[in-house]
Scaffold this active site. Structure first.
Site, short mmCIF file in Angstrom:
data_model
loop_
_atom_site.label_atom_id
_atom_site.label_comp_id
_atom_site.label_asym_id
_atom_site.label_seq_id
_atom_site.Cartn_x
_atom_site.Cartn_y
_atom_site.Cartn_z
N HIS A 64 -58.26 30.36 37.95
CA HIS A 64 -57.94 31.79 38.06
C HIS A 64 -57.25 32.28 36.79
O HIS A 64 -56.75 31.49 36.00
CB HIS A 64 -57.05 32.07 39.28
CG HIS A 64 -55.83 31.23 39.31
ND1 HIS A 64 -54.68 31.58 38.65
CD2 HIS A 64 -55.58 30.02 39.89
CE1 HIS A 64 -53.76 30.64 38.84
NE2 HIS A 64 -54.27 29.68 39.58
N ARG A 104 -44.34 46.87 48.92
CA ARG A 104 -44.31 46.81 47.46
C ARG A 104 -43.45 47.95 46.93
O ARG A 104 -43.86 49.09 46.95
CB ARG A 104 -45.73 46.95 46.91
CG ARG A 104 -46.73 45.92 47.42
CD ARG A 104 -46.52 44.57 46.78
NE ARG A 104 -46.56 44.60 45.34
CZ ARG A 104 -47.68 44.53 44.63
NH1 ARG A 104 -48.83 44.46 45.20
NH2 ARG A 104 -47.61 44.52 43.31
N THR A 117 -45.76 52.62 38.00
CA THR A 117 -46.54 51.57 38.68
C THR A 117 -47.89 51.46 38.00
O THR A 117 -48.33 52.39 37.33
CB THR A 117 -46.67 51.89 40.19
OG1 THR A 117 -47.40 50.83 40.83
CG2 THR A 117 -47.41 53.19 40.43
#
Ligand SMILES: [Fe+2]
Length: 578
Positions: free
Chosen positions: A12, A456, A536
């Site tokens: 990954h 989050r 963000t």
């Protein structure tokens, strides 16, 4: 010397990074081009091409290719440890002993294919494998700029066999002190619990960490997950970090925890809704990770920390910002450096710097992560013209002022500027921005734009001149890799970016590293009184961060965002063609 670092060795986060004479000139993750998060199973073909193009060099100019995965000798105790600890899965145990470099060989084949595919030529170039955890260590230590003796910690799921390493750096060399091997993995344990809590491993760890402050860490005792005695630990592989027949299975998918764990803690969490008892489990596992990691750091590195106060941390677990806050709070720690692409993407930088140092080059301190592609205003306009939604745009004269106007009115703005960030955090070039003092902005971004879980939290970028007052510390924080306690008087000014536990994961912005972003926050301060902005990353849930203007437009039209600023143009959803 031109050194290309590649990652992608552990399935990954493939990436590529290019160093020219010790200077990092380009770095990018493959997921940004392929548009699938973490680009699992791929090698960094597109990233490599980008790095060469960005540097303006030919493939034949590359002198060395560094790769963060090495061959592990049969006499290395890591292989024997793995075999003994996996007695319950004899096929795996025997593979570790008799075919222990299977993955290494597969990696090399894939890497050679990449070199030939990109024109670098596998027969010509020098190819240097670097042990995975040494690459992690190097990615932090050699970019930290620390000159004095430095404590080094690396914690991830696993590399070849190592999962955790304690080391120190001195005069540009890394010296190992202690390693722990698979299946005794703290990252693996946290990841297995992440799966149990209903999130994806390698991605949902942030969500578990975000959930933790809502729970009670003392309601359940999870200590049987790991035997820890101050200087070592052993993960209970009857419960987690399991393979083969020991795995819990659901709809044909195998997990890294066992049916025995489910018997003990209850059914695996499904969906976003159910909280009890799962938020308390999240709180407990976070506390357990902190306890063991801090204990081991103190045991193996306490003396070095006492001597100089400098410590570096890399590996996926180094993205655990709460753990990082605990490290900073350790007695005698003066400065913690976490390389912002701390997970495997950063091993491209790590392998390359490790080789650079071996070759006697000096590696420059990392000053920023704006290392990816950039696009001109013209290219942004061309992307608009070619886009299926036929976007309306206008050319702005004063970009920061106009952006600040829109944000101060309570609107989120998609902000696309300069070179894309390397690593998982948007630091003001591929961001969604909002006014952190405007009640409801975070909710609005969450529900309508990012479609994220409520766990989050959103984070602030703030100007350097106000950071000390807000965060109550002088500790550097350029990359959003740490949380700090927010001063009480600030909490009511910027409520949208203060977490449940009174902390904020802050980016401290300097004029030198990002002048336009700095200017924008200054403009916002004129309108709101706070030199702070909610920041963000520019993407929707489950998607990689936006890379190109076309990605930005696709994301814009796939969300409820109303304003997109790309370089010097403002794109809106009203019909006012420019
Ligand atoms: Fe790793």
């Amino acid at each position: 010397m031109i050194i290309l670092g590649l990652s992608g060795a552990v399935f990954h986060d493939p990436s590529a990074a290019l160093f020219i004479d010790g200077k990092l000139v380009a770095a990018v993750e493959e997921e940004r081009f392929t548009r699938d998060k973490h680009a699992k199973g791929r090698f960094p073909h597109e990233s490599t091409r980008f790095c060469l193009e960005q540097a303006g060099i030919k493939p034949s100019d590359v002198d060395v290719v560094a790769f963060p995965y090495a061959k592990i000798d049969l006499f290395n105790k890591a292989r024997w440890h793995y075999a003994l600890r996996h007695w319950y899965a004899p096929d795996r145990a025997l593979t570790a002993l008799f075919n222990g470099n299977r993955r290494y060989r597969r990696n090399i084949r894939q890497a050679m294919r990449l070199l030939d595919d990109t024109g670098i030529d596998s027969k010509r170039v020098r190819f240097v494998p670097v042990e995975h955890h040494l690459a992690h260590a190097s990615s932090a230590y050699h970019l930290s700029g620390f000159k004095e003796k430095t404590a080094i910690v690396t914690i991830d799921g696993k590399g070849e066999y190592t999962t955790t390493m304690f080391a120190y750096g001195e005069r540009g060399r890394i010296h190992k002190i202690k390693e722990f091997h698979d299946p005794d993995s703290l990252g693996g344990l946290y990841g297995a619990l992440t799966e149990y809590l209903g999130f994806d491993m390698l991605d949902g760890e942030f969500k578990v960490m975000g959930m933790a402050p809502y729970g009670d860490p003392n309601r359940f005792d999870l200590s049987r997950l790991i035997k820890y005695d101050n200087c070592s630990y052993k993960v209970n592989t009857k419960l987690t970090n399991v393979i083969g027949m020991r795995r819990y299975k659901e709809n044909d998918k195998g997990y890294f925890f066992s049916p025995q764990l489910v018997k003990w803690l209850g059914p695996k969490r499904h969906g976003d809704a159910i909280d009890d008892p799962y938020i308390d489990y999240a709180a407990s596992i976070q506390q357990l990770l902190e306890k063991v990691a801090i204990g081991l750091i103190d045991h193996y590195l306490g003396d070095i920390i006492k001597e100089t106060g400098k410590i570096c941390f890399a590996g996926g677990v180094a993205l655990n910002v709460k753990l990082n806050q605990r490290i900073i709070d350790m007695p005698h720690v003066k400065e913690l450096f976490v390389q912002p692409a701390a997970s495997d993407a950063g091993t491209a930088i790590g392998a390359a710097t490790y080789v650079a140092m071996q070759e006697g080059e000096s590696v420059e301190k990392m000053e920023h992560v704006y290392l990816g592609p950039s696009y001109t205003t013209q290219q942004c306009m061309d992307a608009c013209r070619a886009h299926e939604h036929n976007p309306a745009w206008e050319l702005l004269e004063d970009v920061p002022a106009r952006a600040a106007d829109i944000i101060a009115n309570g609107n989120p703005v998609a902000w696309f500027q300069g070179r894309m960030e390397f690593g998982p955090r948007a630091l003001g070039n591929r961001s969604i921005l909002g006014d952190p003092g405007h009640k409801g902005v975070a909710d609005r971004i969450n529900k309508k734009i990012k479609y994220r879980e409520r766990w989050r939290p959103f984070c602030p970028s703030m100007l350097d001149r106000v950071a000390t007052d807000i965060l109550q510390t002088d500790h550097p924080s350029p990359y959003m890799t740490f949380t700090f306690d927010v001063a009480d008087k600030w909490k009511s000014h910027i409520p949208e970016v203060v977490h449940e536990d009174g902390t904020a994961r802050a980016q401290v912005v300097t004029r030198d590293t990002n002048p336009r972003y700095y200017q924008l926050i200054e403009e916002l301060e004129k309108r709101t009184g706070n030199a702070v902005i909610l920041n963000t990353s520019l993407n929707r849930r489950g998607e990689p961060m936006v890379c190109s203007p076309t990605d930005a437009l696709n994301m814009f039209y796939g969300s409820d965002l109303e304003y997109l600023i790309m370089e010097d143009i403002l794109v809106t959803k009203e019909d006012m063609h420019g």
